[in-house]
Scaffold this active site. Sequence first.
Site, short mmCIF file in Angstrom:
data_model
loop_
_atom_site.label_atom_id
_atom_site.label_comp_id
_atom_site.label_asym_id
_atom_site.label_seq_id
_atom_site.Cartn_x
_atom_site.Cartn_y
_atom_site.Cartn_z
CG ASP A 40 14.52 -41.26 -59.76
OD1 ASP A 40 15.63 -40.88 -59.81
OD2 ASP A 40 13.74 -40.49 -60.57
CG ASN A 74 21.90 -42.59 -65.79
OD1 ASN A 74 21.45 -43.84 -65.28
ND2 ASN A 74 21.26 -41.47 -65.65
C1 FPP Z 1 18.71 -42.82 -60.66
O1 FPP Z 1 19.41 -41.71 -60.32
C2 FPP Z 1 19.49 -43.94 -60.33
C3 FPP Z 1 20.68 -44.55 -60.90
C4 FPP Z 1 21.41 -43.99 -62.10
C5 FPP Z 1 21.62 -45.63 -60.49
C6 FPP Z 1 21.19 -46.35 -59.22
C7 FPP Z 1 22.13 -47.26 -58.87
C8 FPP Z 1 22.01 -48.10 -57.69
C9 FPP Z 1 21.03 -47.76 -56.58
C10 FPP Z 1 23.12 -49.10 -57.52
C11 FPP Z 1 22.76 -50.17 -58.18
C12 FPP Z 1 23.63 -51.40 -58.10
C13 FPP Z 1 23.32 -52.72 -58.39
C14 FPP Z 1 24.16 -53.81 -58.18
C15 FPP Z 1 22.07 -53.01 -59.11
P1 FPP Z 1 19.51 -40.97 -58.82
O2 FPP Z 1 18.88 -41.85 -57.90
O3 FPP Z 1 20.86 -40.63 -58.70
O4 FPP Z 1 18.62 -39.64 -59.24
P2 FPP Z 1 18.39 -38.40 -58.44
O5 FPP Z 1 19.51 -37.42 -58.88
O6 FPP Z 1 17.06 -38.05 -58.90
O7 FPP Z 1 18.47 -38.33 -56.88
#
Ligand code: FPP
Length: 251
Positions: free
Chosen positions: A25, A73
Amino acid sequence: MSDLPNSHSSFVKEAQPKHIAVIMDGNGRWGIEQKNSRIHGLKAGFETVKKVITASRKVELDSLTLFAFSTENWSRPQKEVDFIMKLLLKALEKESAKMMSNDIKLTVIGDKSRFSRVMQKKIQEVEELTQHCKGLNLNLAINYGGRWDILEAAKQLARDALENKIDIAGVEENDLNARMSLAEQAPVDLMIRTSGEYRISNFVLWQAAYAELYFSDLCWPEFSEQDFYAAIEWFSTRQRRFGLTGEQIVS
Ligand code: FPP
């Protein structure tokens, strides 16, 4: 930072987790904090993913399960959803050779029916290519939800009962477990969530029933290899009781 382990080399194998699940996250927020975009944060988050996979091989972890995209998501801005899907597809295309040379078996968990045909084909291809690998089970949760997983297993159990493959009166926990994602892997024993949020967010609810929960204030792009080892070190200090008393465990 001084009490962080410098490397994985001092870990006692028996005290180590076998299966780590990660809620990665804080990518978007980190990108904005850097006076850049959420997309910039997601790109940096992918760099952390690679570091943590390498570290998992070094500590000889059995399974690493990463929450890459939840069933919720899809409601994010379309541009961001498209970017994450493109990132996942590119990662599968670019990293499959490295997965094979590092003995990593890929499994994608989640409802794949909503992905593009190209993505579905790629997932199948990489899963087949790496199915013989034994070094690390790398599970990517994409369009995944813990409740969805339990519901799918329950539906399969009901179908099997209707077809007389199983006697519903004698159904045990194991019969449902056998129909869940990751049934053949060790249960999750350590769950890590970054960015200072204290929630499980419908991740591996069944598989993490007895998991130790480790929360880091760092956003995922700034979570380092050393931070990953620190979480494992912390795990090894926990007394896992599985419903027993501390005295029972000691004796
Ligand atoms: C949580 O939200 C995280 C995600 C929706 C996805 C995270 C995906 C990656 C880091 C790439 C993964 C790639 C592979 C190949 C496994 P956020 O971090 O956008 O949340 P926030 O809005 O709270 O900052």
